[in-house]
Design a protein around this motif. Structure first.
Motif, PDB file in Angstrom:
ATOM      1  N   UNK A   6       0.835  -1.192   0.000  1.00 38.77           N
ATOM      2  CA  UNK A   6       0.000   0.000   0.000  1.00 38.77           C
ATOM      3  C   UNK A   6       0.873   1.247   0.000  1.00 38.77           C
ATOM      4  N   UNK A   7       0.545   2.179  -0.877  1.00 37.36           N
ATOM      5  CA  UNK A   7       1.266   3.443  -0.935  1.00 37.36           C
ATOM      6  C   UNK A   7       0.717   4.355   0.152  1.00 37.36           C
ATOM      7  N   UNK A   8       1.617   4.915   0.953  1.00 35.52           N
ATOM      8  CA  UNK A   8       1.233   5.804   2.045  1.00 35.52           C
ATOM      9  C   UNK A   8       1.473   7.243   1.591  1.00 35.52           C
ATOM     10  N   UNK A 182       5.627  15.970   5.833  1.00 35.07           N
ATOM     11  CA  UNK A 182       5.090  14.690   5.354  1.00 35.07           C
ATOM     12  C   UNK A 182       5.048  13.709   6.527  1.00 35.07           C
ATOM     13  N   UNK A 183       4.007  12.880   6.552  1.00 35.24           N
ATOM     14  CA  UNK A 183       3.911  11.884   7.614  1.00 35.24           C
ATOM     15  C   UNK A 183       4.992  10.820   7.400  1.00 35.24           C
ATOM     16  N   UNK A 184       5.395  10.188   8.477  1.00 38.04           N
ATOM     17  CA  UNK A 184       6.391   9.139   8.391  1.00 38.04           C
ATOM     18  C   UNK A 184       5.890   8.032   7.464  1.00 38.04           C
ATOM     19  N   UNK A 185       6.752   7.583   6.582  1.00 36.33           N
ATOM     20  CA  UNK A 185       6.383   6.525   5.634  1.00 36.33           C
ATOM     21  C   UNK A 185       5.744   7.032   4.363  1.00 36.33           C
ATOM     22  N   UNK A 186       5.500   8.323   4.285  1.00 40.63           N
ATOM     23  CA  UNK A 186       4.870   8.897   3.084  1.00 40.63           C
ATOM     24  C   UNK A 186       5.765   8.671   1.875  1.00 40.63           C
TER      25      UNK A 186
END
Length: 189
Positions: A6-8, A182-186
């Motif tokens: 899944x792309x975050x 940006x959120x972590x893992x974005x």
């Protein structure tokens, strides 16, 4: 068959393809080019009180209406240009915002003259001239303002800029990569 990962992405960009492209390719990426910094100054000022997607969808119209964001041309806009812009359905037709954009072009040039480039001025507020990288994990709320955006906004207002309060300043900082929220893992982080 391998499981697809899944792309975050940051939640704010939703599913709109234009928003996703902006998020993935521009938002939070450091900008040092004065022309692009001026473009975002115009666009963020236009956005005041509106959603960013509203302005993003009109970006090409703004580029055309504001002389391809050529700061010296915009600074020379007169009453005929203001009248033309007030009739342009492709932009936000708010007289104060239009006058603010023209004013800000002149102030932008003053800063270029004083500092060599607008980029040197604006990035000079950051510790070591490097982007602030925040640790946004999805539970942390991204601020609307910070002490740094307060200080930049205050200095720019003192220099005569319009439509550049602390909230607009912080959005400008995010858009131009002065701050990375940006959120972590974005995917764009």
């Amino acid at each position: 068959m391998p499981e697809q990962q899944k792309i975050v992405r940051c939640h704010w960009c939703g599913t709109d393809p234009l928003y996703i492209k902006y998020h993935d390719e521009e938002w939070g990426k450091p900008v040092y080019d004065d022309k692009t910094l001026f473009e975002f100054l115009i666009l963020e000022g236009a956005q005041a009180g509106l959603s960013w997607i509203t302005i993003l969808r009109r970006r090409a119209h703004y580029r055309k209406a504001f002389a391809n964001f050529e700061v010296k041309k915009v600074a020379c806009f007169g009453e005929e240009d203001v009248a033309r812009l007030l009739q342009d359905e492709g932009i936000i037709r708010n007289r104060l915002k239009i006058l603010g954009a023209i004013n800000n072009a002149a102030r932008f040039i003053e800063i270029q003259t004083a500092f060599g480039t607008f980029s040197k001025y604006i990035w000079g507020f950051l510790p070591d001239g490097k982007p602030v990288v925040n640790q946004i994990d999805g539970n942390n709320k991204v601020p609307a303002t910070t002490p740094l955006s307060d200080a930049i906004s205050k200095d720019m207002k003192k220099r005569g800029f319009k439509f550049f309060g602390s909230t607009i300043c912080y959005a400008y900082m995010q858009a131009t990569g002065m701050v990375n929220d940006h959120i972590e893992g974005c995917v764009a982080w």
